[in-house]
Design an enzyme around this catalytic site. Structure first.
Site, PDB file in Angstrom:
ATOM      1  NE  ARG A  73      -3.325  -2.160   0.653  1.00 43.95           N
ATOM      2  CZ  ARG A  73      -3.505  -3.583   0.149  1.00 43.95           C
ATOM      3  NH1 ARG A  73      -1.813  -4.280  -0.882  1.00 43.95           N
ATOM      4  NH2 ARG A  73      -4.530  -4.963   0.566  1.00 43.95           N
ATOM      5  CB  SER A 169       5.772  -3.815  -4.812  1.00 53.83           C
ATOM      6  OG  SER A 169       5.116  -3.913  -3.347  1.00 53.83           O
ATOM      7  NE  ARG A 170       0.021  -5.898  -9.105  1.00 47.81           N
ATOM      8  CZ  ARG A 170      -0.184  -6.268  -7.568  1.00 47.81           C
ATOM      9  NH1 ARG A 170       0.050  -6.582  -6.892  1.00 47.81           N
ATOM     10  NH2 ARG A 170      -1.575  -5.904  -7.891  1.00 47.81           N
ATOM     11  CD  GLU A 180      -3.604 -12.685  -3.733  1.00 48.04           C
ATOM     12  OE1 GLU A 180      -2.789 -14.025  -3.036  1.00 48.04           O
ATOM     13  OE2 GLU A 180      -3.606 -11.638  -3.141  1.00 48.04           O
TER      14      GLU A 180
HETATM   15  C1  LIG Z   1      -3.719 -11.520   0.343  1.00 43.96           C
HETATM   16  C2  LIG Z   1      -3.201  -9.689  -0.176  1.00 43.96           C
HETATM   17  O1  LIG Z   1      -1.707  -9.767   0.138  1.00 43.96           O
HETATM   18  N1  LIG Z   1      -3.327  -9.822  -1.215  1.00 43.96           N
HETATM   19  C3  LIG Z   1      -2.862  -8.508  -2.123  1.00 43.96           C
HETATM   20  C4  LIG Z   1      -3.479  -8.321  -3.396  1.00 43.96           C
HETATM   21  C5  LIG Z   1      -2.097  -7.787  -4.291  1.00 43.96           C
HETATM   22  O2  LIG Z   1      -1.659  -7.752  -4.187  1.00 43.96           O
HETATM   23  O3  LIG Z   1      -3.242  -6.750  -4.620  1.00 43.96           O
HETATM   24  C6  LIG Z   1      -3.084  -7.318  -0.934  1.00 43.96           C
HETATM   25  O4  LIG Z   1      -3.863  -6.978  -0.648  1.00 43.96           O
HETATM   26  O5  LIG Z   1      -1.321  -6.870  -1.162  1.00 43.96           O
HETATM   27 ZN   LIG Z   2       0.413 -10.534  -0.546  1.00 42.70          ZN
END
Ligand SMILES: CC(=O)N[C@@H](CC(=O)O)C(=O)O
Ligand SMILES: [Zn+2]
EC number: 3.5.1.15
Length: 313
Positions: A73, A169-170, A180
């Site tokens: 995030r 991050s990506r 996922e």
């Molecule tokens: C369970 C989990 O970590 N899911 C990821 C989904 C994502 O990479 O968009 C997240 O909430 O960041």
């Molecule tokens: Zn994750």
């Protein structure tokens, strides 16, 4: 990207990264990336530089999702441009470093493709996460992967949403792809989950090699599940949950949920039913990491996207 007739041209996808450990307790990606750091033969492709990378080493060491704040995030403009200093949360500092190595986010210098490997405790199977419905390169790649792994399925989750989209991050790459795979408990490796992640990545890298060799990919359509809404557990005034995911919904990721269908089960056995409008397709059902995010599951709607023809510029 430029357009000649009806074919969109993209630069060669020469710089590719594979991220593991964005969440330090999601073991498949961490294990694969560590294997590939030791020996990268499996991920080498002609004309592609593929860099395996552990994004949150301190969280991996502790086998926890994060140390100070969720790295997935943290890639906001605000964080990435914050004056660096010791008082910043660990993951914000780490986001700045990752942005320097693989970005800068939104710039021509950014990596072409980043695969970010995640596991979920939900029964989502092998899900591809797409951030933009306009990314024809990624749509073509996802179409290729879906065809390659059939009859197994590989749902595409589109996270494009005015409020619910987050800074991953990506997202520093030109073409960000989340992978996922679940169900797998946090801190645990399951061979079936590990192997299906590995297979999807193999096809993804094959696609990039073919693209770089100059193969033209004709127009195609891709079925996706677009994020619609997030649903929280029923809670008391102190914020404690007072219900669980209903047994009829548990493990039913990607299956239709209709108005009136059971959604939660109160501790006294009472059923709480879904009261939205029309059919939705829930996913991330009962994801362990989302209790703190006030999220029991997300709803999605089905949509078919069209990807235009693409080839190398
Ligand atoms: C369970 C989990 O970590 N899911 C990821 C989904 C994502 O990479 O968009 C997240 O909430 O960041
Ligand atoms: Zn994750």
């Amino acid at each position: 990207m430029t357009s000649i007739s009806n074919v969109s041209c993209f630069n060669e996808a020469r710089r590719v990264a594979i991220f593991g450990g964005t969440h330090g307790n999601e073991m498949s990606g961490i294990t694969l990336v560590n294997l590939w750091i030791k020996n990268g033969k499996e991920i080498q492709r002609k004309g592609v530089e593929t860099k395996p990378f552990i994004t949150n080493p301190r969280a991996v060491e502790k086998c926890t999702r994060y140390v100070d704040t969720d790295l997935n995030r943290a890639f906001t403009t605000e964080n990435l441009s914050a004056p660096s200093g010791d008082d910043l949360p660990y993951e914000v500092k780490r986001a700045q470093q990752i942005n320097e190595i693989f970005g800068p986010k939104g710039s021509p210098d950014a990596y072409d493709v980043i695969f970010d490997l995640h596991n979920t405790t939900s029964n989502m199977g092998c899900t591809l996460i797409l951030e933009s419905s306009k990314d024809h390169f990624n749509l073509q790649m996802m179409h290729y992967i879906k065809k390659a792994i059939a009859p197994d399925s590989c749902p595409v989750l589109l996270t494009e949403h005015p409020l619910l989209k987050y800074s991953t991050s990506r997202s520093v790459a030109k073409h960000p792809i989340g992978l996922e795979v679940g169900p797998q408990p946090q801190g645990v490796l399951r061979s079936n989950i590990f192997e299906s992640m590995r297979v999807v990545l193999k096809h993804a890298l094959d696609f990039i090699e073919l693209f770089n060799e100059g193969l033209e990919f004709p127009p195609c359509s891709v079925d996706v599940f677009r994020v619609w809404d997030k649903m929280d557990y029923p809670r008391d005034t102190n914020g404690n949950i007072i219900a669980m995911v209903h047994p009829n919904l548990q493990d039913c990721d990607w299956e239709p949920l209709n108005p009136g269908d059971p959604m939660f089960q109160m501790f006294d056995g009472t059923t709480v039913r879904y009261e939205g409008v029309g059919t939705v397709y829930p996913t991330f059902i009962n994801e362990a990491a989302y209790y703190e995010k006030q999220q029991a599951f997300v709803t999605t709607r089905r949509e078919t996207l069209v990807a235009g023809a693409i080839k190398k510029a």
